[in-house]
Design a protein around this motif. Structure first.
Motif, short mmCIF file in Angstrom:
data_model
loop_
_atom_site.label_atom_id
_atom_site.label_comp_id
_atom_site.label_asym_id
_atom_site.label_seq_id
_atom_site.Cartn_x
_atom_site.Cartn_y
_atom_site.Cartn_z
N UNK A 1 71.68 31.37 75.93
CA UNK A 1 72.62 30.33 75.52
C UNK A 1 71.94 29.43 74.48
N UNK A 2 72.63 29.15 73.39
CA UNK A 2 72.16 28.24 72.36
C UNK A 2 73.08 27.03 72.25
N UNK A 3 72.56 25.96 71.66
CA UNK A 3 73.36 24.80 71.29
C UNK A 3 73.36 24.75 69.76
N UNK B 1 77.61 19.28 70.27
CA UNK B 1 77.51 20.53 69.51
C UNK B 1 78.18 21.73 70.16
N UNK B 2 78.42 21.68 71.48
CA UNK B 2 78.93 22.84 72.18
C UNK B 2 77.83 23.85 72.50
N UNK B 3 78.20 24.97 73.08
CA UNK B 3 77.25 26.02 73.44
C UNK B 3 77.81 27.38 73.03
N UNK C 1 62.59 27.76 65.89
CA UNK C 1 61.71 27.36 67.00
C UNK C 1 62.08 26.05 67.67
N UNK C 2 62.93 25.22 67.02
CA UNK C 2 63.42 24.00 67.66
C UNK C 2 64.72 24.23 68.44
N UNK C 3 65.26 25.45 68.40
CA UNK C 3 66.54 25.71 69.05
C UNK C 3 66.41 25.62 70.57
N UNK C 4 67.09 24.68 71.25
CA UNK C 4 67.11 24.70 72.72
C UNK C 4 67.85 25.95 73.20
#
Length: 265
Positions: free
Chosen positions: A143-145, A184-186, A201-204
């Motif tokens: 899962x990304x934001x 931002x949603x998911x 690399x900063x992507x939660x």
């Protein structure tokens, strides 16, 4: 070559989905190699307390297929484009979420670990995740934001992750996640085997256990700019590589040629 639209999408959203980047025949070669890895008993192969396979690091060093795959032009060239220069392999691992398994990953940003444990100076790196199996909503997709990479480093606690990371990992807690996710949603990228996802690399990101009868195996390549190489490695070399030699692409048909030559030998 990535299109200008794809590059803009990566910069805006922090990730880029490349559907079916590799063919079914190519992925069959990689899956057979992955089956070899699952059976190995090596320091690089990590399992949970119950023996469940979790991940294998540095697979290019002990299987020729993964050595070829690491240097495949469809992986090397997009990273050079997005990072703007020669890249080397910082980390390379195989992850397998077994059917109805326990493996999950809490919310985290990879650069937090690379900076603290490896001494990576700047986030001039990226991950490429290639699906060895079809990824769907049931088997633990990542899962990304979208756009959250623009937040920079987010405050996180270092928590143990059994069978995943011996040093613990920077785990983002709920309050910050709620704020960012509401804004931002998911998304959870899905697709057939051979699909690839590149992400910042900063992507939660996070993923839940595989709740399905279908395996979810993934190969992860972390490419880092050569001039951004790590400076304070504290982890084993197979976790954080200290060979900063630029990756040079092999032939585009290298995987299928390897099978043909092996059969003829």
């Amino acid at each position: 070559m990535l299109t200008p639209e794809q590059i803009a999408s990566y910069e805006r959203d922090g990730y880029l989905l490349l559907p079916e980047l590799f063919t079914p025949a190519e992925m069959a070669v990689v899956r057979r190699a992955a089956s070899d890895i699952y059976a190995m008993n090596r320091p690089e192969v990590w399992r949970g307390k119950d023996g469940e396979f979790r991940l294998a690091f540095g697979v290019q060093h002990y299987h020729p297929v993964f050595d070829l795959f690491l240097r495949h032009p469809r992986l090397v060239e997009p990273t050079r484009e997005l990072l703007g220069g020669d890249v080397y392999c910082h980390q390379y691992k195989l992850i397998n979420k077994q059917p109805f398994g326990k493996l999950d990953f809490p919310w985290h940003q990879d650069f937090a670990n690379w900076s603290k444990f490896d001494g990576m100076p700047e986030p001039r790196a990226l991950n490429i995740s290639v699906f060895l199996d079809e990824v769907n909503e049931f088997n633990g997709p990542v899962i990304f934001i979208p756009g959250a990479h623009k937040e920079g480093l987010i405050t996180a606690d270092v928590l143990p992750m059994e069978g995943i990371d011996q040093d613990g990992a920077h785990t983002i807690q709920g309050r910050e996640l709620e704020r960012i996710a509401r804004a931002n949603g998911m998304v959870a990228p899905k697709g057939k085997a051979g699909t690839a996802v590149l992400f910042h690399p900063y992507m939660p990101h996070a993923s839940s256990p595989n709740q399905s009868p279908w395996s979810r195996s993934t190969i992860y390549l972390t490419s880092n700019r050569v001039d951004n190489h790590i400076t304070r490695p504290t982890r084993p070399e197979y976790v954080a590589h200290t060979d900063f030699t630029p990756l040079r692409a092999v032939a585009d048909d290298a995987l299928l040629t390897y099978v043909e030559e092996a059969a003829a030998a």
